[in-house]
Motif scaffolding. Structure first.
Motif, PDB file in Angstrom:
ATOM      1  N   SER A 151       0.803  -1.226   0.000  1.00  0.00           N
ATOM      2  CA  SER A 151       0.000   0.000   0.000  1.00  0.00           C
ATOM      3  C   SER A 151       0.834   1.274   0.000  1.00  0.00           C
ATOM      4  N   ASP A 152       2.048   1.261   0.547  1.00  0.00           N
ATOM      5  CA  ASP A 152       2.859   2.478   0.595  1.00  0.00           C
ATOM      6  C   ASP A 152       3.237   2.966  -0.794  1.00  0.00           C
ATOM      7  N   SER A 153       3.700   2.048  -1.644  1.00  0.00           N
ATOM      8  CA  SER A 153       4.154   2.466  -2.969  1.00  0.00           C
ATOM      9  C   SER A 153       3.014   2.529  -3.986  1.00  0.00           C
ATOM     10  N   ASN A 154       1.837   2.056  -3.617  1.00  0.00           N
ATOM     11  CA  ASN A 154       0.721   2.019  -4.568  1.00  0.00           C
ATOM     12  C   ASN A 154      -0.479   2.833  -4.103  1.00  0.00           C
ATOM     13  N   SER A 155      -0.269   3.871  -3.315  1.00  0.00           N
ATOM     14  CA  SER A 155      -1.409   4.596  -2.753  1.00  0.00           C
ATOM     15  C   SER A 155      -2.278   5.227  -3.836  1.00  0.00           C
ATOM     16  N   GLU A 156      -1.674   5.654  -4.935  1.00  0.00           N
ATOM     17  CA  GLU A 156      -2.469   6.236  -6.031  1.00  0.00           C
ATOM     18  C   GLU A 156      -3.345   5.165  -6.676  1.00  0.00           C
ATOM     19  N   LYS A 157      -2.785   3.969  -6.881  1.00  0.00           N
ATOM     20  CA  LYS A 157      -3.568   2.872  -7.468  1.00  0.00           C
ATOM     21  C   LYS A 157      -4.700   2.460  -6.523  1.00  0.00           C
ATOM     22  N   ILE A 158      -4.417   2.465  -5.228  1.00  0.00           N
ATOM     23  CA  ILE A 158      -5.446   2.107  -4.243  1.00  0.00           C
ATOM     24  C   ILE A 158      -6.578   3.135  -4.290  1.00  0.00           C
ATOM     25  N   ASP A 159      -6.235   4.405  -4.359  1.00  0.00           N
ATOM     26  CA  ASP A 159      -7.265   5.449  -4.470  1.00  0.00           C
ATOM     27  C   ASP A 159      -8.101   5.264  -5.730  1.00  0.00           C
ATOM     28  N   GLN A 160      -7.464   4.872  -6.831  1.00  0.00           N
ATOM     29  CA  GLN A 160      -8.205   4.622  -8.074  1.00  0.00           C
ATOM     30  C   GLN A 160      -9.151   3.440  -7.920  1.00  0.00           C
ATOM     31  N   LEU A 161      -8.677   2.381  -7.256  1.00  0.00           N
ATOM     32  CA  LEU A 161      -9.538   1.219  -7.007  1.00  0.00           C
ATOM     33  C   LEU A 161     -10.729   1.591  -6.139  1.00  0.00           C
ATOM     34  N   VAL A 162     -10.469   2.370  -5.105  1.00  0.00           N
ATOM     35  CA  VAL A 162     -11.536   2.808  -4.202  1.00  0.00           C
ATOM     36  C   VAL A 162     -12.585   3.585  -4.990  1.00  0.00           C
ATOM     37  N   THR A 163     -12.133   4.511  -5.815  1.00  0.00           N
ATOM     38  CA  THR A 163     -13.054   5.332  -6.603  1.00  0.00           C
ATOM     39  C   THR A 163     -13.847   4.475  -7.572  1.00  0.00           C
ATOM     40  N   LEU A 164     -13.195   3.495  -8.173  1.00  0.00           N
ATOM     41  CA  LEU A 164     -13.842   2.638  -9.161  1.00  0.00           C
ATOM     42  C   LEU A 164     -14.847   1.669  -8.531  1.00  0.00           C
ATOM     43  N   LEU A 165     -14.498   1.122  -7.370  1.00  0.00           N
ATOM     44  CA  LEU A 165     -15.279   0.010  -6.827  1.00  0.00           C
ATOM     45  C   LEU A 165     -16.268   0.361  -5.722  1.00  0.00           C
ATOM     46  N   LEU A 166     -16.047   1.477  -5.043  1.00  0.00           N
ATOM     47  CA  LEU A 166     -16.897   1.773  -3.892  1.00  0.00           C
ATOM     48  C   LEU A 166     -17.836   2.940  -4.186  1.00  0.00           C
ATOM     49  N   ASN A 167     -18.920   2.983  -3.439  1.00  0.00           N
ATOM     50  CA  ASN A 167     -19.874   4.069  -3.648  1.00  0.00           C
ATOM     51  C   ASN A 167     -19.434   5.330  -2.900  1.00  0.00           C
ATOM     52  N   LYS A 168     -20.073   6.445  -3.206  1.00  0.00           N
ATOM     53  CA  LYS A 168     -19.678   7.749  -2.660  1.00  0.00           C
ATOM     54  C   LYS A 168     -19.749   7.784  -1.136  1.00  0.00           C
ATOM     55  N   LYS A 169     -20.746   7.124  -0.571  1.00  0.00           N
ATOM     56  CA  LYS A 169     -20.903   7.121   0.886  1.00  0.00           C
ATOM     57  C   LYS A 169     -19.713   6.423   1.550  1.00  0.00           C
ATOM     58  N   GLN A 170     -19.277   5.290   0.980  1.00  0.00           N
ATOM     59  CA  GLN A 170     -18.133   4.573   1.533  1.00  0.00           C
ATOM     60  C   GLN A 170     -16.856   5.402   1.409  1.00  0.00           C
TER      61      GLN A 170
END
Length: 184
Positions: A151-170
Motif C-alpha cells: 500500500s505504501d508504494s501504490n497509494s495512487e492505485k489504491i485510491d483509483q480502485l476505491v473510486t472505481l469500486l466503492l460508492n460515494k458514501k463509503q
C-alpha cells in the motif's frame, strides 16, 4: 455423523438432553446423529427453536458444515449464554466480546468464500478444466492483492480502485476516517 452432534457439542448438551427437550427417545436422536433415520419436519422445527439455527444445519452431515456455518453455531451458543451482569462499577453483557468477534469473523469468512467461489472451474490456464471467467477473476484478484499488500508504494492505485469500486458514501467514510487518524 450428523451436524446435530457437532451442534450439541458446541452447546454443551448431550443427545439425552436434546431427546428430553423435544420429547423423543435417546435412541431416536442417536439414530438421527448416525444418519439411520431422517429428522421429521416437526422435530426439525423443535431443533430450530431450541438452538436458533437454520433448519438446513440439522440436515447436513458434520463434515458438510462450512466454516461460516460452524462459526454461526458458535455465535448462537454465545448468544444463548450471554447474560446481563452488574457489579459495583459496571453493567455489561457477559459474552458480548465473543459475540462481536465472531460476528466480524463470520463477515470476513463470507467474503473469503465469495472470493473462493470466483475461482470455481479452475483459476489458471494450466488447470485442465479452467473457465475463462475464473482465470480473469484469479488474475484480477491476484493483482488487487499485490497492490493492496504494498500500500505504501501504490497509494495512487489504491485510491483509483476505491473510486472505481466503492460508492460515494463509503469513500466519504474513508476520508473522514483518514482525517481522524491524521489528527491523532
Amino acid at each position: 455423523m450428523s451436524a446435530l452432534s457437532y451442534i450439541a457439542k458446541i452447546f454443551n448438551v448431550t443427545l439425552t438432553d436434546i431427546s428430553k427437550e423435544i420429547g423423543v427417545t435417546s435412541q431416536t436422536v442417536n439414530d438421527w446423529v448416525k444418519g439411520k433415520r431422517r429428522i421429521p419436519q416437526k422435530r426439525l422445527e423443535q431443533l430450530v427453536n431450541m438452538f436458533k439455527l437454520p433448519e438446513g444445519y440439522f440436515i447436513k452431515g458434520e463434515e458438510e458444515l462450512n466454516e461460516v456455518e460452524r462459526l454461526k453455531v458458535l455465535l448462537e451458543y454465545y448468544k444463548s449464554i450471554n447474560t446481563f451482569k452488574e457489579d459495583q462499577q459496571y453493567r455489561y453483557w457477559s459474552h458480548q466480546n465473543e459475540i462481536n468477534h465472531l460476528t466480524k469473523k463470520i463477515e470476513d469468512k463470507k467474503l473469503l468464500l465469495k472470493i473462493e467461489k470466483l475461482f470455481e472451474g479452475g483459476g489458471r490456464i494450466e488447470d485442465t478444466n479452467y473457465s475463462p471467467n475464473s482465470v480473469k477473476n484469479y488474475y484480477l484478484i491476484e493483482e488487487m492483492a499485490n497492490i493492496l499488500s504494498d500500500s505504501d508504494s501504490n497509494s495512487e492505485k489504491i485510491d483509483q480502485l476505491v473510486t472505481l469500486l466503492l460508492n460515494k458514501k463509503q469513500i466519504r467514510s474513508f476520508k473522514i476516517a483518514e482525517r481522524f487518524m491524521r489528527e491523532k
